[in-house]
Design a protein around this motif. Sequence first.
Motif, short mmCIF file in Angstrom:
data_model
loop_
_atom_site.label_atom_id
_atom_site.label_comp_id
_atom_site.label_asym_id
_atom_site.label_seq_id
_atom_site.Cartn_x
_atom_site.Cartn_y
_atom_site.Cartn_z
N ASN A 1 -1.74 -1.74 -8.89
CA ASN A 1 -2.07 -1.01 -7.67
C ASN A 1 -2.80 -1.91 -6.69
N GLU B 1 0.79 -1.23 0.00
CA GLU B 1 0.00 0.00 0.00
C GLU B 1 0.82 1.28 0.00
N ARG C 1 -4.17 6.31 -5.87
CA ARG C 1 -5.62 6.60 -5.94
C ARG C 1 -6.25 6.23 -7.26
N ILE C 2 -5.61 6.58 -8.37
CA ILE C 2 -6.20 6.23 -9.66
C ILE C 2 -5.49 5.04 -10.30
N GLY D 1 -8.25 3.22 -9.95
CA GLY D 1 -7.98 2.87 -8.55
C GLY D 1 -7.21 1.58 -8.43
N LYS D 2 -7.56 0.77 -7.44
CA LYS D 2 -6.86 -0.49 -7.23
C LYS D 2 -7.33 -1.55 -8.21
N TYR E 1 0.07 11.36 -5.45
CA TYR E 1 -1.35 11.13 -5.19
C TYR E 1 -1.98 10.15 -6.17
#
Length: 599
Positions: free
Chosen positions: A551, A208, A428-429, A576-577, A424
Amino acid sequence: MGKINVEDINVDHIWRTLGPWGKYQWKQLSSYLFICVSWVIHQLSIVFIGYRPAFQCQAFPNDSHLINTTNVRIKYEECQRVVYENTTAGIKEEITQCDHGWNYDIPKEQSFVTEWDFVCENAELAELTQSLLIVGMMLGTFICPTLSDKFGRKPVMVFSHITLFGIVLGTSFSNNYYVFVVLRILTGTVTQGALSGTTLALETFPTEVRHYTECLALGMWTTAICVMSPIAYALRNVSWRYLQITYALMSSWSIFQWWMLDESLRWVIANGQIDRAKQIIKNACKWNKKNYEEVLAKTGFTDDFVGNELAGKELGQLISKSSSEHAQNSDPSASEHTQNGVKDSSSEGRAGDSDVHVKHYSIIDIVRHKSIFKVSLIMWYTWIVDSLVYYGLYMISSDLYGDRYINFFLSALIEYPASIFEYYALGRIGRKWTCIICHLVAAVSLIVATALTYTAGENSAMLAAGTAFILVGKMGITGAFSSAYVVTPELYPTTMRNSGLGVASFMGKVGGMIAPFSRNVSQSVKWLPACIYAALCFITVFLFAFVPETNGVELPQTIEELTEWYRVNKFELKIGKNRHAGARRNSDIIIAKSKDDEL
């Protein structure tokens, strides 16, 4: 006792137990961050030590006498001397080469280009020095990553850094072009040892937060480039050799680096060195102020926890069901003393190096597996484009409208917004959308810059706007290239991760070899390099849709695990993930909980 499969050990859980951002991790990361300074400076130093200024032919000894006594006019161009003589038959024109050298608008010793007269028919020799540096880097990608996967990240990184310090220092004393070229090739070769630091940093943090290491590395990389310009400006009136010495001294701390960091814990475990892993964990506990025995109990390196329900559940996150079955099949009597795949201390005691099963891979496995090979081809193309555009924009920075020192500084400064966006965006994306957006920004900005430059003529406002959009494109490609350093090693299993990154880096060197010649093209057709760069970036945007999103996915340990992961992630555009993120870990926890309930 049955053997423990190292791929079933959840190294991320170990880092979470130790505290993902503890002092120990910062110590490990800092050693890599500062090596980035040496890495970038000696890749881009040619912009200053190899600067090609405005120049013209030097006057012949008798030219002034010729002009004063005859009806002659002499024009001194860059690569020729033209004599115009008025005769009764008209104007007679005579062209001669610059047999007496050239006049430069900077001190002759400020650049090796001016010191050795690498202009006109010898102009390509200056660009060749940078291309040969890249050749050295290509050789390094064959040597350093393979050694790193075999002998460890630490020895390769430290030895390379110390060697780099000696070579770049020696470069400043080059007395001719041939010595200079050989040392530049060696410089490129040993810089690839720094890739071991990239992998080491990535492996020192859990899933993470691991992308933050690249964000910090980009910040340090950018800071180093920003520092280059004022140093070069301060030493602009002295020999390029003094500038080279100054840059070299930034690596002088390398002689102390061996005592500043440990080997990668993930590499140690992946290679079955459990006893060594315990020592690293013990050192990490000291730095992070954790209880060593408690950390061992929670991370599966001791079995004194048997009978403790909490520890049993935590161990379930480390040892999967397959490990348990393997242990029982290899030694039936062990079933009476085994819980979650690890024997009771009353039977054998702690698991040691001899109890570990390790699978090793070669780089050939990339080609053998169709899905891995397809993704690798896309990543290799991406590295070629990113390297070409990134370094190419630095190479042409001296030809942009405005002061060359300021342009270079701004080219570096614009990387900070890219670093912030990456910080960021990666988490996040996702990695995929971060790369797509960055390549798109680069492509559009360079197209606009091309249009402005092509139509500007002598309009200074449009030329300045064109430079501004070049800088925005530089910001985009910086974010894209930096993100590739995060994505690429995440796409390979541990025992070939550094080799996978090394092959991608090797492909990137193809673009890096072409980049220096952008300077010559830019001097002839200013708009052409940016136009080509934009087209290549647009192609990358399309291709990256077929790269799996990494991710939130735990770093794969084996080829089998990686192949299955590629199979279920053929085409995904989720922001995202990854939609399968945490699937393996959650499955292991459920298995462990069920086993605890049965007991």
